[in-house]
Write a protein that holds these residues in place. Structure first.
Motif, PDB file in Angstrom:
ATOM      1  N   TRP A   1       0.844  -1.184   0.000  1.00  0.00           N
ATOM      2  CA  TRP A   1       0.000   0.000   0.000  1.00  0.00           C
ATOM      3  C   TRP A   1       0.885   1.242   0.000  1.00  0.00           C
ATOM      4  N   LYS A   2       0.428   2.290  -0.653  1.00  0.00           N
ATOM      5  CA  LYS A   2       1.273   3.456  -0.890  1.00  0.00           C
ATOM      6  C   LYS A   2       0.964   4.581   0.096  1.00  0.00           C
ATOM      7  N   MET A   3       2.015   5.105   0.695  1.00  0.00           N
ATOM      8  CA  MET A   3       1.897   6.246   1.598  1.00  0.00           C
ATOM      9  C   MET A   3       1.859   7.544   0.792  1.00  0.00           C
ATOM     10  N   VAL A   4       1.036   8.479   1.265  1.00  0.00           N
ATOM     11  CA  VAL A   4       0.968   9.808   0.669  1.00  0.00           C
ATOM     12  C   VAL A   4       1.821  10.779   1.479  1.00  0.00           C
ATOM     13  N   SER A   5       1.758  10.635   2.801  1.00  0.00           N
ATOM     14  CA  SER A   5       2.598  11.447   3.682  1.00  0.00           C
ATOM     15  C   SER A   5       2.898  10.635   4.936  1.00  0.00           C
ATOM     16  N   GLY A   6       4.001  10.964   5.592  1.00  0.00           N
ATOM     17  CA  GLY A   6       4.427  10.205   6.745  1.00  0.00           C
ATOM     18  C   GLY A   6       5.259   9.002   6.330  1.00  0.00           C
ATOM     19  N   ASP A   7       5.818   8.323   7.305  1.00  0.00           N
ATOM     20  CA  ASP A   7       6.685   7.168   7.080  1.00  0.00           C
ATOM     21  C   ASP A   7       5.948   5.910   7.515  1.00  0.00           C
ATOM     22  N   GLY A   8       5.487   5.120   6.540  1.00  0.00           N
ATOM     23  CA  GLY A   8       4.720   3.920   6.855  1.00  0.00           C
ATOM     24  C   GLY A   8       5.500   2.908   7.661  1.00  0.00           C
ATOM     25  N   GLU A   9       6.812   2.843   7.472  1.00  0.00           N
ATOM     26  CA  GLU A   9       7.625   1.852   8.170  1.00  0.00           C
ATOM     27  C   GLU A   9       7.834   2.209   9.634  1.00  0.00           C
ATOM     28  N   LYS A  10       7.604   3.477  10.005  1.00  0.00           N
ATOM     29  CA  LYS A  10       7.805   3.891  11.394  1.00  0.00           C
ATOM     30  C   LYS A  10       6.497   4.257  12.092  1.00  0.00           C
ATOM     31  N   ALA A  11       5.457   4.592  11.309  1.00  0.00           N
ATOM     32  CA  ALA A  11       4.239   5.170  11.886  1.00  0.00           C
ATOM     33  C   ALA A  11       3.619   4.294  12.961  1.00  0.00           C
ATOM     34  N   LEU A  12       3.574   2.987  12.726  1.00  0.00           N
ATOM     35  CA  LEU A  12       2.899   2.099  13.661  1.00  0.00           C
ATOM     36  C   LEU A  12       3.812   1.584  14.770  1.00  0.00           C
ATOM     37  N   SER A  13       5.073   2.029  14.762  1.00  0.00           N
ATOM     38  CA  SER A  13       5.963   1.682  15.873  1.00  0.00           C
ATOM     39  C   SER A  13       5.704   2.584  17.071  1.00  0.00           C
ATOM     40  N   PHE A  14       4.994   3.688  16.849  1.00  0.00           N
ATOM     41  CA  PHE A  14       4.573   4.544  17.958  1.00  0.00           C
ATOM     42  C   PHE A  14       3.347   3.917  18.622  1.00  0.00           C
ATOM     43  N   PRO A  15       3.307   3.852  19.956  1.00  0.00           N
ATOM     44  CA  PRO A  15       2.170   3.206  20.636  1.00  0.00           C
ATOM     45  C   PRO A  15       0.815   3.812  20.294  1.00  0.00           C
ATOM     46  N   ASP A  16       0.812   5.126  19.944  1.00  0.00           N
ATOM     47  CA  ASP A  16      -0.456   5.783  19.629  1.00  0.00           C
ATOM     48  C   ASP A  16      -0.613   6.043  18.139  1.00  0.00           C
ATOM     49  N   GLY A  17       0.248   5.449  17.307  1.00  0.00           N
ATOM     50  CA  GLY A  17       0.251   5.760  15.881  1.00  0.00           C
ATOM     51  C   GLY A  17      -0.975   5.268  15.140  1.00  0.00           C
ATOM     52  N   VAL A  18      -1.445   6.071  14.205  1.00  0.00           N
ATOM     53  CA  VAL A  18      -2.531   5.662  13.327  1.00  0.00           C
ATOM     54  C   VAL A  18      -2.289   6.265  11.953  1.00  0.00           C
ATOM     55  N   ILE A  19      -2.580   5.496  10.911  1.00  0.00           N
ATOM     56  CA  ILE A  19      -2.475   5.952   9.528  1.00  0.00           C
ATOM     57  C   ILE A  19      -3.879   5.999   8.958  1.00  0.00           C
ATOM     58  N   LEU A  20      -4.209   7.115   8.300  1.00  0.00           N
ATOM     59  CA  LEU A  20      -5.527   7.291   7.688  1.00  0.00           C
ATOM     60  C   LEU A  20      -5.402   7.130   6.178  1.00  0.00           C
ATOM     61  N   THR A  21      -6.466   6.668   5.560  1.00  0.00           N
ATOM     62  CA  THR A  21      -6.529   6.729   4.098  1.00  0.00           C
ATOM     63  C   THR A  21      -6.876   8.153   3.692  1.00  0.00           C
ATOM     64  N   GLU A  22      -6.659   8.465   2.437  1.00  0.00           N
ATOM     65  CA  GLU A  22      -6.957   9.808   1.945  1.00  0.00           C
ATOM     66  C   GLU A  22      -8.435  10.167   2.154  1.00  0.00           C
ATOM     67  N   SER A  23      -9.317   9.197   1.942  1.00  0.00           N
ATOM     68  CA  SER A  23     -10.754   9.465   2.122  1.00  0.00           C
ATOM     69  C   SER A  23     -11.064   9.849   3.560  1.00  0.00           C
ATOM     70  N   MET A  24     -10.476   9.122   4.513  1.00  0.00           N
ATOM     71  CA  MET A  24     -10.732   9.415   5.923  1.00  0.00           C
ATOM     72  C   MET A  24     -10.067  10.725   6.346  1.00  0.00           C
ATOM     73  N   ALA A  25      -8.929  11.035   5.759  1.00  0.00           N
ATOM     74  CA  ALA A  25      -8.282  12.313   6.073  1.00  0.00           C
ATOM     75  C   ALA A  25      -9.184  13.469   5.671  1.00  0.00           C
ATOM     76  N   ARG A  26      -9.813  13.360   4.505  1.00  0.00           N
ATOM     77  CA  ARG A  26     -10.740  14.412   4.065  1.00  0.00           C
ATOM     78  C   ARG A  26     -11.988  14.436   4.941  1.00  0.00           C
TER      79      ARG A  26
END
Length: 808
Positions: free
Chosen positions: A132-157
């Motif tokens: 899956w392709k990241m638009v912003s942020g670092d996908g390889e590190k984002a979920l190593s944070f205990p509170d990390g969450v990645i949103l899809t573009e639709s959810m970001a909007r």
């Protein structure tokens, strides 16, 4: 040469525009149908192939077995320890292991509050496995944070509009727990051809804490709700690895009390990622999958429609043979050989196929949005994005040209010039029989499709109207929440004050859901407590559950709210559980000792078997018990009158207790019906394409009846001179065609019966294919044929005999 063919085609178009246009229209409809189905099939076969390492990604599933070896449950999920243990135990074979846990949450960001069903907690190495392709942020590190969450573009909007969401905070409410999340990245929306789609990927750390820490989580082999995926090293044989998994299970899980290895009762399987969508329909899936059977069905329909269109072309071409006999005779006299004539007629057919393809593309473009909505797929006919489609379309033109033009070209080029010019040339019986075979084939296919429509509709009607053994109508189901369950009796009494609310109950699952929860079972059989090696599913319910759903008792009693012991010691079984345990009848089961998990008590009652799940599944053994936890749903039985007003009252009560949570509900009856959506789509597909097949078949029959009338013009004239009535002539011409429909019917019956019998095997409870269905299909086809033929027969019978002899 091509220019010459084009000139001849234009000349024939001017002479017989209706004939040419009907031919092109018939071919274009068949081609357009094939194009749409091709796009659907291509999309179905493309699932998950966009991942860079798709050929090395495998999902772990887990199955359980009864003592006789039969599979009692097969989940597309596994327990949390399996992923990490597989990676560590098979170092050098398993490169990465990643887990997902899908939960329903309420997400809050500022004033925005929404219920979300596609939040997945995931291991931090998820992007090492999936592409899956990241638009912003670092996908390889984002979920190593205990509170990390990645949103899809639709959810970001949806939550942040045009603002950059990275660094913003959100709150996830999961049952009684609130989890603070921080947006660490934004990714592209999941492609439509993914076997599951996430809107949010969150760190697995909150889940670890929920289980009591990493060590506790790694000892929990009973919570089988984690989607677990492995990325294998290059060259690893997945079947060889799968063969090692029983020993792996026994290394990490203890044998039972009788010393039987755990691997005898449960097993792990590896599923290729790209096979999941079409080949995996297990007892739990992240999202409902399709089936390879439906791909075969759609593909077969495309072939049938295209074949009927080609047959239609052949019949119409040969029906006009007399009009071109003189042309062929003259060309042969002037030196044209048969090969040259074959090329000419094939060239004309190819030109017509090209024109039909252009029209078909236009039809497909116009129909694509509606077809995409119908199939629920994002389908594209963008030739710039998919230039390879052009090769497919060229191939389709050539295929149709060969199929549709081969017989007419051989037939027309075979006219004998001497007989043609003398007017004595007659069509041979072999050609007559071949055309008849074509019509038989057309109607056989049409009747098969008609039968399929009727069988599917009959099965749907059976499923929707079958007595399920409980009252499914007018039961509203709400998602439970802690405040409701903690104050259940007060809330129940409060709701019951409304005159249209008849009963209220809470449960871990309600009918129309899946029976996925179970624990170890022991029961008193022949005076001894005996382990039961059959899976018994559990439903945690309140005392009023049976009355709310109208479930009948066949022995013993219902739960009694005035008996405190019922909340800790009482069990109610269904009849299937009684039989599985080995008791002779429900009465024998009452007051027998029963152990389920860590609860020990007595069977106080037995309920009549009812369909908790859809009719795809057989009725399973079930045990009901008063809950100590795991209450997920509130079931409210309402009056059939003033439903909207009653639901509005429920909304007000809900918002009074939890104004921060959205109000959402569904009806049990609707939930059951939704489980048969795929069958409804099959019925619609069969119905639509059966209509197309019949339409094209009618055109072919129209051409053949016109040809027959043309060939028998003199005979009809003589019969009329001798006093024959119009009715007798119509009958004379029509009987032969009805015979062809009868032959088509006889061929279609065994094919349709066999095909639909296989389809009905997908249901644990199904109809028997009735002879009435076949009779209805046959009569329908016969009436259509009779109306088609009669139009030409009446026209021929009404012709003035004087004009007939002049023509001859």
């Amino acid at each position: 040469m091509l220019t010459n063919y084009l000139k001849i085609f234009i000349r024939n178009l001017k002479k017989s525009p209706a004939f040419i246009l009907i031919n092109i229209l018939g071919l274009s409809v068949g081609m357009a149908s094939s194009i749409l189905i091709f796009l659907f099939v291509q999309h179905e076969l493309s699932y998950d192939k966009y991942h860079e390492n798709a050929d090395r990604i495998y999902r772990v599933s887990r199955a359980w077995f009864n003592q006789d070896g039969a599979t009692s449950l097969h989940l597309g999920h596994a327990a949390p320890p399996f992923g990490p243990l597989l990676q560590s135990d098979f170092e050098g074979k398993v490169k990465e292991a990643v887990r997902f846990l899908n939960v329903d949450v309420v997400l809050k960001e500022g004033q925005n509050t929404f219920e979300e069903s596609r939040l997945f907690f995931a291991d931090p190495n998820v992007f090492e496995v999936f592409s899956w392709k990241m638009v912003s942020g670092d996908g390889e590190k984002a979920l190593s944070f205990p509170d990390g969450v990645i949103l899809t573009e639709s959810m970001a909007r949806k939550y942040f509009g045009d603002q950059d969401p990275v660094g913003k905070s959100m709150e996830a409410i999961i049952g009684p727990t609130a989890v603070n999340l921080q947006v660490r990245g934004v990714m592209e929306d999941f492609p439509d051809n993914s076997h599951f789609k996430a809107d949010f990927l969150a760190s697995m750390e909150p889940v670890v804490q929920f289980y009591g820490g990493y060590e506790q989580m790694m000892m929990n082999f009973g919570s089988n709700s984690f989607g677990t995926y492995l990325l294998l090293e290059n060259g690893v044989d997945p079947k060889a690895l799968e063969d090692e998994l029983p020993a792996f299970i026994d290394r990490h899980m203890q044998a039972n009390a009788q010393g039987i290895p755990t691997s005898k009762g449960t097993k792990l399987y590896l599923w290729p990622l790209t096979d999941i969508h079409l080949h995996s329909n297990l007892d739990s899936e992240i999202e409902p999958n399709s089936s390879i059977e439906y791909v075969y069905i759609y593909g077969a329909i495309a072939i049938f429609i295209l074949l009927i269109a080609c047959i239609n072309f052949m019949n119409l071409a040969t029906a006009r043979s007399a009009k071109r006999a003189l042309e062929v005779g003259l060309r042969k006299v002037l030196g044209a050989d048969r090969e040259l004539l074959v090329r000419q007629f094939m060239g004309e057919t190819i030109i017509m196929a090209v024109m039909a393809m252009l029209l078909a593309l236009g039809i497909a473009y116009l129909a694509l949005p509606a077809f995409g909505n119908f199939t629920g797929k994002v389908l594209s006919l963008n030739l710039l994005e998919h230039p390879e489609y052009l090769l497919g379309f060229v191939g389709l033109v050539v295929l149709v040209g060969i199929l549709a033009g081969s017989y007419p070209s051989m037939f027309l080029s075979g006219f004998q010039p001497v007989k043609v010019l003398k007017g004595t040339y007659k069509i041979g019986s072999v050609h007559e029989k071949f055309r008849s075979i074509l019509v038989v084939g057309q109607f056989a296919i049409s009747i098969v499709l008609i039968v399929s429509v009727l069988v599917v509709l009959d099965q749907l009607d059976f499923m929707k109207n079958k007595d399920l053994g409980f009252e499914k109508d007018d039961i509203v189901v709400l998602n439970s929440y802690p405040e409701f369950t903690q104050n259940y009796e007060m809330m129940r009494d409060r709701l019951l004050q409304h005159p249209n609310i008849q009963a209220v109950a809470v449960a871990s699952r309600v009918p129309s859901g899946r029976l996925l929860d179970s624990q170890g079972t022991q029961a008193e059989v022949n005076g001894e407590i005996t382990p039961i090696n059959v899976r018994v599913s559990d439903i945690h319910v309140s005392h009023s559950f049976m009355t709310t759903f109208g479930i009948d008792l066949v022995a013993g009693r219902d739960f009694d709210i005035n008996l405190a012991s019922d909340s800790t010691e009482a069990f109610i079984l269904n009849e299937s559980a009684v039989r599985a345990i080995g008791w002779a009848n429900p009465e024998e089961a009452v007051q027998k000792q029963f152990m389920y998990g860590d609860r020990r008590g007595y069977v106080v009652g037995v309920v009549k078997d009812f369909h908790f799940e859809s009719l795809h599944q057989p009725i399973s053994p079930i045990v009901f018990l008063i809950p100590t936890n795991r209450i997920n749903s509130v079931a409210v039985k309402i009056s059939s009158e003033n439903k909207e007003e009653t639901i509005s009252y429920l909304r007000d009560e809900w918002q009074a207790m939890r104004p921060d949570l959205p109000f959402d509900y569904y009806l049990v009856s609707d939930s059951f019906d939704q489980q048969y959506e795929s069958e409804e789509k099959v019925a619609q597909v069969f119905g639509f394409f059966a209509g197309l097949a019949i339409l094209i078949s009618v055109l072919g029959l129209f051409g053949l009846s016109a040809y027959a009338a043309e060939q028998r013009t003199r005979e009809i004239g003589i019969r009329k001179v001798m006093g024959a009535s119009v009715a007798s002539i119509v009958t004379l011409l029509g009987v032969d065609f009805l015979k062809l429909v009868l032959f088509g019917f006889l061929i279609a019956v065994p094919i349709a019966w066999y095909g639909m019998s296989i389809w009905l095997e997908n249901f644990a409870y199904s109809i028997h294919v009735s002879w009435v269905i076949f009779l209805t299909a046959g009569i329908s086809a016969a009436l259509i044929a009779a109306l088609t033929v009669s139009s030409q027969s009446i026209r021929a019978a009404m012709t003035n005999p004087v004009d007939t002899f002049k023509v001859q």
